[in-house]
Structure formats: C-alpha cells, structure tokens
Scaffold this motif. Structure first.
Motif, PDB file in Angstrom:
ATOM      1  N   TYR A 186      12.119  -9.322  10.337  1.00 55.21           N
ATOM      2  CA  TYR A 186      12.383  -8.840   8.968  1.00 55.21           C
ATOM      3  C   TYR A 186      11.110  -8.905   8.136  1.00 55.21           C
ATOM      4  N   ALA A 187      10.432 -10.060   8.176  1.00 56.84           N
ATOM      5  CA  ALA A 187       9.261 -10.272   7.331  1.00 56.84           C
ATOM      6  C   ALA A 187       8.158  -9.270   7.631  1.00 56.84           C
ATOM      7  N   TYR A 188       7.881  -9.039   8.899  1.00 54.09           N
ATOM      8  CA  TYR A 188       6.755  -8.171   9.248  1.00 54.09           C
ATOM      9  C   TYR A 188       7.102  -6.689   9.128  1.00 54.09           C
ATOM     10  N   VAL A 189       8.353  -6.327   9.333  1.00 52.65           N
ATOM     11  CA  VAL A 189       8.749  -4.936   9.096  1.00 52.65           C
ATOM     12  C   VAL A 189       8.651  -4.616   7.600  1.00 52.65           C
ATOM     13  N   ILE A 190       9.107  -5.538   6.764  1.00 55.95           N
ATOM     14  CA  ILE A 190       9.035  -5.319   5.313  1.00 55.95           C
ATOM     15  C   ILE A 190       7.581  -5.301   4.850  1.00 55.95           C
ATOM     16  N   ALA A 191       6.764  -6.255   5.319  1.00 55.52           N
ATOM     17  CA  ALA A 191       5.348  -6.278   4.939  1.00 55.52           C
ATOM     18  C   ALA A 191       4.638  -5.009   5.392  1.00 55.52           C
ATOM     19  N   GLY A 192       4.950  -4.541   6.603  1.00 53.05           N
ATOM     20  CA  GLY A 192       4.354  -3.305   7.094  1.00 53.05           C
ATOM     21  C   GLY A 192       4.733  -2.111   6.246  1.00 53.05           C
ATOM     22  N   SER A 193       5.994  -2.037   5.824  1.00 55.38           N
ATOM     23  CA  SER A 193       6.446  -0.938   4.976  1.00 55.38           C
ATOM     24  C   SER A 193       5.752  -0.966   3.610  1.00 55.38           C
ATOM     25  N   MET A 194       5.490  -2.142   3.094  1.00 60.49           N
ATOM     26  CA  MET A 194       4.780  -2.251   1.814  1.00 60.49           C
ATOM     27  C   MET A 194       3.361  -1.716   1.929  1.00 60.49           C
ATOM     28  N   LEU A 195       2.699  -1.984   3.057  1.00 58.51           N
ATOM     29  CA  LEU A 195       1.359  -1.438   3.258  1.00 58.51           C
ATOM     30  C   LEU A 195       1.402   0.084   3.388  1.00 58.51           C
ATOM     31  N   MET A 196       2.446   0.612   4.021  1.00 61.08           N
ATOM     32  CA  MET A 196       2.596   2.066   4.107  1.00 61.08           C
ATOM     33  C   MET A 196       2.807   2.663   2.714  1.00 61.08           C
ATOM     34  N   GLY A 197       3.606   1.994   1.888  1.00 61.40           N
ATOM     35  CA  GLY A 197       3.802   2.453   0.519  1.00 61.40           C
ATOM     36  C   GLY A 197       2.522   2.407  -0.287  1.00 61.40           C
ATOM     37  N   LEU A 198       1.722   1.362  -0.045  1.00 60.21           N
ATOM     38  CA  LEU A 198       0.431   1.253  -0.714  1.00 60.21           C
ATOM     39  C   LEU A 198      -0.483   2.402  -0.303  1.00 60.21           C
ATOM     40  N   ALA A 199      -0.399   2.811   0.965  1.00 59.12           N
ATOM     41  CA  ALA A 199      -1.186   3.945   1.449  1.00 59.12           C
ATOM     42  C   ALA A 199      -0.801   5.217   0.706  1.00 59.12           C
ATOM     43  N   GLY A 200       0.493   5.413   0.480  1.00 60.93           N
ATOM     44  CA  GLY A 200       0.937   6.583  -0.277  1.00 60.93           C
ATOM     45  C   GLY A 200       0.463   6.543  -1.723  1.00 60.93           C
ATOM     46  N   GLY A 201       0.517   5.356  -2.327  1.00 64.20           N
ATOM     47  CA  GLY A 201       0.025   5.224  -3.694  1.00 64.20           C
ATOM     48  C   GLY A 201      -1.462   5.517  -3.799  1.00 64.20           C
ATOM     49  N   TYR A 202      -2.226   5.054  -2.806  1.00 68.24           N
ATOM     50  CA  TYR A 202      -3.670   5.329  -2.807  1.00 68.24           C
ATOM     51  C   TYR A 202      -3.943   6.816  -2.660  1.00 68.24           C
ATOM     52  N   LEU A 203      -3.155   7.478  -1.841  1.00 69.76           N
ATOM     53  CA  LEU A 203      -3.312   8.917  -1.636  1.00 69.76           C
ATOM     54  C   LEU A 203      -3.149   9.659  -2.957  1.00 69.76           C
ATOM     55  N   LEU A 204      -2.173   9.240  -3.747  1.00 70.32           N
ATOM     56  CA  LEU A 204      -1.963   9.866  -5.053  1.00 70.32           C
ATOM     57  C   LEU A 204      -3.116   9.577  -6.001  1.00 70.32           C
ATOM     58  N   LEU A 205      -3.506   8.316  -6.105  1.00 70.88           N
ATOM     59  CA  LEU A 205      -4.488   7.902  -7.101  1.00 70.88           C
ATOM     60  C   LEU A 205      -5.900   8.369  -6.778  1.00 70.88           C
ATOM     61  N   ALA A 206      -6.245   8.431  -5.502  1.00 71.60           N
ATOM     62  CA  ALA A 206      -7.619   8.736  -5.112  1.00 71.60           C
ATOM     63  C   ALA A 206      -7.864  10.215  -4.848  1.00 71.60           C
ATOM     64  N   PHE A 207      -6.822  10.959  -4.492  1.00 68.98           N
ATOM     65  CA  PHE A 207      -7.039  12.342  -4.067  1.00 68.98           C
ATOM     66  C   PHE A 207      -6.374  13.372  -4.959  1.00 68.98           C
ATOM     67  N   SER A 208      -5.121  13.142  -5.316  1.00 73.31           N
ATOM     68  CA  SER A 208      -4.365  14.195  -5.987  1.00 73.31           C
ATOM     69  C   SER A 208      -4.314  14.021  -7.499  1.00 73.31           C
ATOM     70  N   SER A 209      -4.086  12.801  -7.957  1.00 72.45           N
ATOM     71  CA  SER A 209      -3.926  12.440  -9.375  1.00 72.45           C
ATOM     72  C   SER A 209      -2.624  12.967  -9.980  1.00 72.45           C
ATOM     73  N   SER A 210      -1.852  13.762  -9.241  1.00 69.20           N
ATOM     74  CA  SER A 210      -0.532  14.195  -9.700  1.00 69.20           C
ATOM     75  C   SER A 210       0.365  14.367  -8.483  1.00 69.20           C
ATOM     76  N   TRP A 211       1.659  14.275  -8.705  1.00 68.59           N
ATOM     77  CA  TRP A 211       2.601  14.350  -7.590  1.00 68.59           C
ATOM     78  C   TRP A 211       2.701  15.779  -7.056  1.00 68.59           C
ATOM     79  N   VAL A 212       2.618  15.902  -5.737  1.00 72.11           N
ATOM     80  CA  VAL A 212       2.820  17.173  -5.048  1.00 72.11           C
ATOM     81  C   VAL A 212       3.783  16.916  -3.902  1.00 72.11           C
TER      82      VAL A 212
END
Length: 306
Positions: A186-212
């Motif tokens: 449970y702990a590592y699946v949840i932690a892994g998913s949080m890092l994946m979510g962080l990757a998506g947030g970085y993609l927005l903030l660093a590349f797009s700046s708006s939702w697509v």
C-alpha cells in the motif's frame, strides 16, 4: 548541443519522476499501468488549484493528495481484492484520462499565475558546460536529482529497502519474517502514484502553463518502458529519462530548422526509439537475470503461502 542537453534534462524530468514512482510500486510487486491517467490527474489538479488559489505550494499538495487517492484505489483493487494488476492499471488510466478531461474543460487555455522558481547558482556559470547545464535549473530538476540518490540508497543500502525487495521477490517469505506485506505494498504504490502525479504537475508548470486535454501525449507509457530499460534501478532511470527527453527535444529542434520531414514523423521518434531499445534490451538480456522483482504481478494470498 548545450541547449539540446539543457532541453533533454527539462524534458526528461517528468519521465524520470514518473519512472521513479513506477519503480517504487513494482519493487513492492505491484504493476501500475495507470501512469498516464495519474499524470493527467496531477496536471489538472495542479492547474485547477493554482488558478483558483494562486498558491503554487497548495497546488502541488492538492495534486499529491489527489493522485495518492488513485494510488490507494489501485492498491485496494490489487492488494486487498486481488484484482488483475494489468486490468486495474488500465482502468486507472482510462478513469484518470476521462476525469481529467471533464475537470479541466472549464480551465482549458487559462495560463497559471506563475512558473516554477529556479535555483540560480551563479557560481557555476564559470564552469564549462556544467555551468550552462545546471546553473539555472528549476527546483523540480534538483529535487529529482536528490530523489534519485535517496531512492537508490533506500532500496539498496537500508533495511527498509531490503524489506521492500523481499516483499517484491518473495512476499510469503517476507511475511514469515514478520514484514507487513500489505502495508509495504500500500505504502509504495501510493508513494509511487504521488510521484507520477508530481510528474504531471511538472509537465504543466514547465512546458504548457495551461491545461490541455491529453497533454501527457503518451509520456506515461514511455515512463513504464523506462522502468524495464533501467532494470528497476533509480540511477539507470535518470540516464534513460534524459536519453528519451533528449530525443523528444531533438525532434522539436529539427522542426525549427524548417525541414521537410513531416512533424508527425518527428514526434514519433521517442516512441520508435522506445520500442527499438526495449527489443534490444530484451534480446541482449535474454539469457541473463532481468532484475525484475520475482513476484511482480502476482497477488499474494496469505492463506496460500508456502
């Protein structure tokens, strides 16, 4: 060449974060094919929260919490209910893709209030090559560097990492030794998913700046391939992510030269190379241990341990 290397680091960072999340999950024995959907949810939650609150920190926290819930759902299905891990992961991808499109529709095209802060290390400017590569990178890039080191030490140099590898290789034996298999998964699946979510947030903030809608464009699947390419090792994942990030940036730069090569073909380059590399790695290591956790994809039933 220097500008291409800088772009490779930037383009490779979301791939690296997502791949590290996948490594954590798979080291515990749970396949998570929901990377694409989780990254999209991380991006849309970051965008929504940042636009409504104006706080970058709050936006990142909300994205982490939202994607942690998706990780908990995947863990519930696969660890507790013993659902097929592949089907559950694909379900998470479809769910995340559809929900992110629905939630993000009112915010589409609205730029977020700010960019990621950069760590300006002016003392590095005088160092050839390294200065141009690292002197003005954003905080997420540096966080990913630290994270690779921390996870490598955690997995291979600590008792927690030993327990994690035991859970991924032989959960029955780990259970007999008193290691809480369900809690670790449970702990590592949840932690892994949080890092994946962080990757998506970085993609927005660093590349797009708006939702697509669909802005990850298959990067979640590349991250899953990188896990295999890196043989479940965080340090190897760093170099693999920058390799594919460089290929992505290369295709974009070729377009800027005014080449007659169709842009759709250039966009295919990272995905084509992914397939070729996986074929090569599979052929090269066909008679060698793959490094894959031995219980990966296999549900653990305590009453059937032996």
């Amino acid at each position: 060449m220097t500008s291409l290397l800088v772009a490779a680091i930037s383009a490779g960072t979301p791939l690296l974060l997502a791949a590290l999340g996948g490594i954590l999950s798979e080291r515990s024995g749970i396949i998570n094919l929901g990377t694409e959907g989780i990254m999209l949810m991380g991006a849309v939650l970051t965008c929504m929260t940042y636009l409504q609150s104006g706080s970058l920190g709050l936006a990142i926290v909300v994205a982490l919490l939202g994607t942690a819930l998706l990780g908990a759902l995947h863990a519930l299905l696969t660890v507790t209910l013993h659902a097929n891990q592949t089907v559950s992961g694909l379900g998470i991808t479809l769910f995340g893709t559809g929900l992110s499109a629905y939630l993000g529709k009112p915010f589409s095209g609205n730029p977020v209030p700010g960019k990621l802060p950069k760590l300006d290390m002016t003392w590095l400017d005088s160092v050839p090559l390294l200065g141009k590569l690292f002197a003005h990178q954003d905080v997420f890039v540096w966080f990913s560097f630290v994270l690779v080191i921390v996870l490598h030490l955690l997995i291979f140099r600590t008792s927690w990492g030993l327990h994690l590898r035991a859970v991924g290789d032989s959960p029955g034996t780990a259970d007999v030794m008193g290691i809480p298999v369900t809690l670790y998964r449970y702990a590592y699946v949840i932690a892994g998913s949080m890092l994946m979510g962080l990757a998506g947030g970085y993609l927005l903030l660093a590349f797009s700046s708006s939702w697509v809608e669909g802005m990850t464009a298959g990067r979640g699947w590349i991250a899953i391939a990188l896990i295999i390419f890196a043989r479940w090792n965080p340090v190897r994942a760093l170099f693999a992510a920058y390799l594919f990030g460089g290929l992505d940036a290369l295709g974009f730069r070729i377009q800027l030269t005014g080449t007659e090569i169709p842009s759709y073909f250039l966009k295919m380059i990272p995905y084509m190379i992914t397939i070729i590399v996986l074929m090569y790695v599979g052929w090269k290591t066909r008679n060698k241990p793959s490094g894959q956790p031995e219980a990966l994809g296999t549900p653990y039933l305590r009453e059937q341990r032996h």
